[in-house]
Design a protein around this motif. Structure first.
Motif, PDB file in Angstrom:
ATOM      1  N   VAL A 178       0.851  -1.183   0.000  1.00  0.00           N
ATOM      2  CA  VAL A 178       0.000   0.000   0.000  1.00  0.00           C
ATOM      3  C   VAL A 178       0.891   1.239   0.000  1.00  0.00           C
ATOM      4  CG1 VAL A 178      -1.933  -1.133   1.182  1.00  0.00           C
ATOM      5  CG2 VAL A 178      -0.230   0.136   2.521  1.00  0.00           C
ATOM      6  N   TYR A 179       0.287   2.315  -0.440  1.00  0.00           N
ATOM      7  CA  TYR A 179       0.989   3.588  -0.600  1.00  0.00           C
ATOM      8  C   TYR A 179       1.755   3.996   0.665  1.00  0.00           C
ATOM      9  CZ  TYR A 179       1.015   8.763  -0.765  1.00  0.00           C
ATOM     10  OH  TYR A 179       1.352  10.081  -0.692  1.00  0.00           O
ATOM     11  N   ALA A 180       1.069   3.985   1.827  1.00  0.00           N
ATOM     12  CA  ALA A 180       1.699   4.471   3.063  1.00  0.00           C
ATOM     13  C   ALA A 180       2.875   3.591   3.459  1.00  0.00           C
ATOM     14  CB  ALA A 180       0.670   4.528   4.192  1.00  0.00           C
ATOM     15  N   ASP A 181       2.706   2.294   3.367  1.00  0.00           N
ATOM     16  CA  ASP A 181       3.780   1.385   3.773  1.00  0.00           C
ATOM     17  C   ASP A 181       4.955   1.454   2.801  1.00  0.00           C
ATOM     18  OD1 ASP A 181       4.435  -1.144   5.584  1.00  0.00           O
ATOM     19  OD2 ASP A 181       4.988  -1.632   3.517  1.00  0.00           O
ATOM     20  N   ALA A 182       4.652   1.550   1.507  1.00  0.00           N
ATOM     21  CA  ALA A 182       5.734   1.631   0.520  1.00  0.00           C
ATOM     22  C   ALA A 182       6.637   2.825   0.797  1.00  0.00           C
ATOM     23  CB  ALA A 182       5.151   1.719  -0.889  1.00  0.00           C
ATOM     24  N   TYR A 183       6.033   3.983   1.081  1.00  0.00           N
ATOM     25  CA  TYR A 183       6.855   5.170   1.279  1.00  0.00           C
ATOM     26  C   TYR A 183       7.479   5.230   2.670  1.00  0.00           C
ATOM     27  CZ  TYR A 183       6.466   7.080  -3.303  1.00  0.00           C
ATOM     28  OH  TYR A 183       6.623   7.252  -4.656  1.00  0.00           O
ATOM     29  N   ALA A 184       6.880   4.552   3.648  1.00  0.00           N
ATOM     30  CA  ALA A 184       7.551   4.413   4.943  1.00  0.00           C
ATOM     31  C   ALA A 184       8.837   3.604   4.770  1.00  0.00           C
ATOM     32  CB  ALA A 184       6.626   3.740   5.950  1.00  0.00           C
ATOM     33  N   THR A 185       8.781   2.599   3.899  1.00  0.00           N
ATOM     34  CA  THR A 185       9.969   1.794   3.624  1.00  0.00           C
ATOM     35  C   THR A 185      10.979   2.577   2.800  1.00  0.00           C
ATOM     36  OG1 THR A 185       8.645  -0.231   3.693  1.00  0.00           O
ATOM     37  CG2 THR A 185      10.792  -0.372   2.627  1.00  0.00           C
ATOM     38  N   GLU A 221      -1.156  -0.330  -4.243  1.00  0.00           N
ATOM     39  CA  GLU A 221      -2.537   0.106  -4.055  1.00  0.00           C
ATOM     40  C   GLU A 221      -2.603   1.269  -3.083  1.00  0.00           C
ATOM     41  OE1 GLU A 221      -5.142  -2.369  -1.524  1.00  0.00           O
ATOM     42  OE2 GLU A 221      -3.559  -3.876  -1.653  1.00  0.00           O
ATOM     43  N   ILE A 222      -3.713   1.959  -3.072  1.00  0.00           N
ATOM     44  CA  ILE A 222      -4.823   1.959  -3.976  1.00  0.00           C
ATOM     45  C   ILE A 222      -5.095   3.411  -4.311  1.00  0.00           C
ATOM     46  CG2 ILE A 222      -6.478   1.976  -2.072  1.00  0.00           C
ATOM     47  CD1 ILE A 222      -8.404   0.314  -3.836  1.00  0.00           C
ATOM     48  N   LEU A 223      -5.400   3.696  -5.555  1.00  0.00           N
ATOM     49  CA  LEU A 223      -5.680   5.070  -5.977  1.00  0.00           C
ATOM     50  C   LEU A 223      -7.186   5.285  -6.057  1.00  0.00           C
ATOM     51  CD1 LEU A 223      -4.508   7.787  -6.993  1.00  0.00           C
ATOM     52  CD2 LEU A 223      -4.806   6.896  -9.320  1.00  0.00           C
ATOM     53  N   VAL A 224      -7.680   6.285  -5.333  1.00  0.00           N
ATOM     54  CA  VAL A 224      -9.104   6.634  -5.359  1.00  0.00           C
ATOM     55  C   VAL A 224      -9.272   8.081  -5.826  1.00  0.00           C
ATOM     56  CG1 VAL A 224      -9.674   4.994  -3.534  1.00  0.00           C
ATOM     57  CG2 VAL A 224      -9.063   7.339  -2.920  1.00  0.00           C
ATOM     58  N   ARG A 252     -10.449  16.822  -3.585  1.00  0.00           N
ATOM     59  CA  ARG A 252     -10.263  15.369  -3.592  1.00  0.00           C
ATOM     60  C   ARG A 252      -9.445  14.932  -4.799  1.00  0.00           C
ATOM     61  NH1 ARG A 252     -15.942  12.619  -1.710  1.00  0.00           N
ATOM     62  NH2 ARG A 252     -14.697  10.726  -2.026  1.00  0.00           N
ATOM     63  N   ARG A 253      -9.642  15.572  -5.935  1.00  0.00           N
ATOM     64  CA  ARG A 253      -8.853  15.240  -7.111  1.00  0.00           C
ATOM     65  C   ARG A 253      -7.402  15.691  -6.944  1.00  0.00           C
ATOM     66  NH1 ARG A 253      -9.432  13.890 -12.568  1.00  0.00           N
ATOM     67  NH2 ARG A 253      -7.317  13.694 -13.380  1.00  0.00           N
ATOM     68  N   ARG A 254      -7.198  16.840  -6.307  1.00  0.00           N
ATOM     69  CA  ARG A 254      -5.825  17.293  -6.097  1.00  0.00           C
ATOM     70  C   ARG A 254      -5.071  16.319  -5.204  1.00  0.00           C
ATOM     71  NH1 ARG A 254      -8.390  22.340  -6.577  1.00  0.00           N
ATOM     72  NH2 ARG A 254      -8.933  22.455  -4.364  1.00  0.00           N
ATOM     73  N   ALA A 255      -5.725  15.829  -4.158  1.00  0.00           N
ATOM     74  CA  ALA A 255      -5.088  14.828  -3.291  1.00  0.00           C
ATOM     75  C   ALA A 255      -4.848  13.532  -4.057  1.00  0.00           C
ATOM     76  CB  ALA A 255      -5.966  14.567  -2.068  1.00  0.00           C
ATOM     77  N   SER A 256      -5.804  13.153  -4.912  1.00  0.00           N
ATOM     78  CA  SER A 256      -5.650  11.951  -5.717  1.00  0.00           C
ATOM     79  C   SER A 256      -4.478  12.076  -6.681  1.00  0.00           C
ATOM     80  CB  SER A 256      -6.938  11.669  -6.490  1.00  0.00           C
ATOM     81  OG  SER A 256      -6.815  10.529  -7.307  1.00  0.00           O
ATOM     82  N   ASP A 257      -4.327  13.231  -7.283  1.00  0.00           N
ATOM     83  CA  ASP A 257      -3.238  13.421  -8.239  1.00  0.00           C
ATOM     84  C   ASP A 257      -1.872  13.333  -7.561  1.00  0.00           C
ATOM     85  OD1 ASP A 257      -4.944  13.628 -10.361  1.00  0.00           O
ATOM     86  OD2 ASP A 257      -4.838  15.818 -10.517  1.00  0.00           O
ATOM     87  N   THR A 258      -1.793  13.805  -6.321  1.00  0.00           N
ATOM     88  CA  THR A 258      -0.541  13.663  -5.575  1.00  0.00           C
ATOM     89  C   THR A 258      -0.231  12.188  -5.329  1.00  0.00           C
ATOM     90  OG1 THR A 258      -0.806  15.803  -4.479  1.00  0.00           O
ATOM     91  CG2 THR A 258       0.631  14.207  -3.412  1.00  0.00           C
ATOM     92  N   ALA A 259      -1.248  11.443  -4.884  1.00  0.00           N
ATOM     93  CA  ALA A 259      -1.070  10.009  -4.658  1.00  0.00           C
ATOM     94  C   ALA A 259      -0.743   9.288  -5.964  1.00  0.00           C
ATOM     95  CB  ALA A 259      -2.327   9.416  -4.026  1.00  0.00           C
ATOM     96  N   ARG A 260      -1.389   9.695  -7.029  1.00  0.00           N
ATOM     97  CA  ARG A 260      -1.148   9.099  -8.357  1.00  0.00           C
ATOM     98  C   ARG A 260       0.311   9.236  -8.758  1.00  0.00           C
ATOM     99  NH1 ARG A 260      -5.261  10.812 -12.890  1.00  0.00           N
ATOM    100  NH2 ARG A 260      -4.304  10.271 -14.876  1.00  0.00           N
ATOM    101  N   HIS A 261       0.845  10.434  -8.602  1.00  0.00           N
ATOM    102  CA  HIS A 261       2.234  10.684  -8.957  1.00  0.00           C
ATOM    103  C   HIS A 261       3.177   9.795  -8.148  1.00  0.00           C
ATOM    104  CE1 HIS A 261       5.801  12.948 -10.180  1.00  0.00           C
ATOM    105  NE2 HIS A 261       6.132  13.016  -8.903  1.00  0.00           N
ATOM    106  N   LEU A 262       2.923   9.703  -6.841  1.00  0.00           N
ATOM    107  CA  LEU A 262       3.804   8.918  -5.979  1.00  0.00           C
ATOM    108  C   LEU A 262       3.652   7.421  -6.222  1.00  0.00           C
ATOM    109  CD1 LEU A 262       3.447  10.993  -2.694  1.00  0.00           C
ATOM    110  CD2 LEU A 262       5.458  10.851  -4.188  1.00  0.00           C
ATOM    111  N   LEU A 263       2.431   6.964  -6.456  1.00  0.00           N
ATOM    112  CA  LEU A 263       2.230   5.542  -6.755  1.00  0.00           C
ATOM    113  C   LEU A 263       2.913   5.160  -8.063  1.00  0.00           C
ATOM    114  CD1 LEU A 263      -1.495   5.058  -5.682  1.00  0.00           C
ATOM    115  CD2 LEU A 263       0.443   3.709  -4.837  1.00  0.00           C
TER     116      LEU A 263
END
Length: 292
Positions: free
Chosen positions: A50-57, A81-84, A92-103
């Motif tokens: 998942v996103y949070a664990d991947a970046y913690a690592t 995972e997971i992009l919403v 909400r889209r701005r937050a999603s786009d940030t997650a999208r870039h990092l994922l």
């Protein structure tokens, strides 16, 4: 029909320990290296993050060391995972786009096979034209990073049927984009596994196996994050599901997603071994599926 060798992928929460989706934390108490090593010893060929664990690592050891650990242990498949909120507007889209870039950064760095895409959880209807356009753009972004995207069907969302899922992924019509079929979501949503045959070849990008009790607890979201069972320990017709997927010509790894308040409290090596062995036993018996 001949089938490729079975390779299993442990979805993130199968080996994450005592954490669950949208809980107080999604970061595993077990180190990335220990999870990868436990997975490899048990026989897994893939893992999820998942996103949070991947970046913690990443903050601790970096992508290069993560790749070294994966390769040293023979882990060939990685899913993220997971992009919403990928089709929304505003904050909400701005937050999603940030997650999208990092994922997608993580997918490229880890050579991930796919990124899991969430539907609109809690929404009743899907704006198909809007979602087709947004999913197409997302797919093209992923292709530029060398990965795939897979939209998950969920019964408590606006993509709860194969028909809706097909309309989105076939409308976007990108070679690296398709559906993620989880037996739990299809069964709890009342989707007949025979409908899997209607999905055009190439539009199934991921599979997840698990099992369930006959009667779910309510709300259904709590059932999915706490009450899943190992394949064969519940009432779902896992053999029929596997056969329906194999009949489509699906060639990828088979994900296993166990979200269980019981399994997640076991020692890491027990989680890895129990889930792997329970799932592989089912591939040996798909000619004689268990009645639901």
């Amino acid at each position: 029909m001949s089938h490729p060798p079975i390779e299993l992928l442990a979805a993130y929460f199968t080996l994450s320990g005592d954490v669950y989706p949208f809980g107080p934390t999604e970061i595993s108490p077990f180190s990335f290296q220990h999870r990868v090593e436990a997975a490899a010893r048990a026989g897994w060929k893939g893992i999820g993050l998942v996103y949070a664990d991947a970046y913690a690592t990443v903050d601790k050891i970096g992508f290069k060391e993560m790749r070294r650990i994966l390769e040293a242990n023979g882990i060939e498949h990685v899913e993220l995972e997971i992009l919403v909120d990928w089709y929304r507007t505003g904050e909400r889209r701005r937050a999603s786009d940030t997650a999208r870039h990092l994922l997608l950064d993580a997918a490229e760095a880890l050579h991930a096979r796919a990124v899991k895409i969430g539907p609109g959880i809690g929404e009743d209807t899907a704006d198909i034209p809007l979602m087709v356009d947004a999913f197409g753009a997302l797919s093209r972004d992923a292709a530029a990073r060398g990965t795939q995207v897979m939209l998950e069907i969920m019964p408590f969302s606006n993509v709860r049927t194969i028909e809706t899922g097909r309309a989105i992924v076939e409308g976007a019509n990108q070679s690296n984009a398709g559906l993620l079929l989880d037996i739990w979501h299809l069964a709890r949503g009342g989707v007949d596994f025979a409908e899997i045959a209607t999905i055009k070849p190439g539009f199934i990008k991921g599979i997840e196996l698990d099992d369930a009790d006959r009667y779910p607890i309510e709300p259904l979201w709590m059932d999915t994050i706490h009450k899943r069972r190992l394949p064969g320990d519940g009432v779902l017709d896992v053999g029929r599901f596997i056969e329906a997927v194999q009949a489509t010509g699906y060639q990828g790894p088979w994900g296993v997603e166990i979200l269980s308040e019981v399994e997640r409290k076991l020692p890491l090596e027990d989680m890895a071994t129990r889930a792997y062995q329970a799932t592989m036993r089912h591939f040996d018996t798909t000619a004689h599926p268990k009645a639901a």
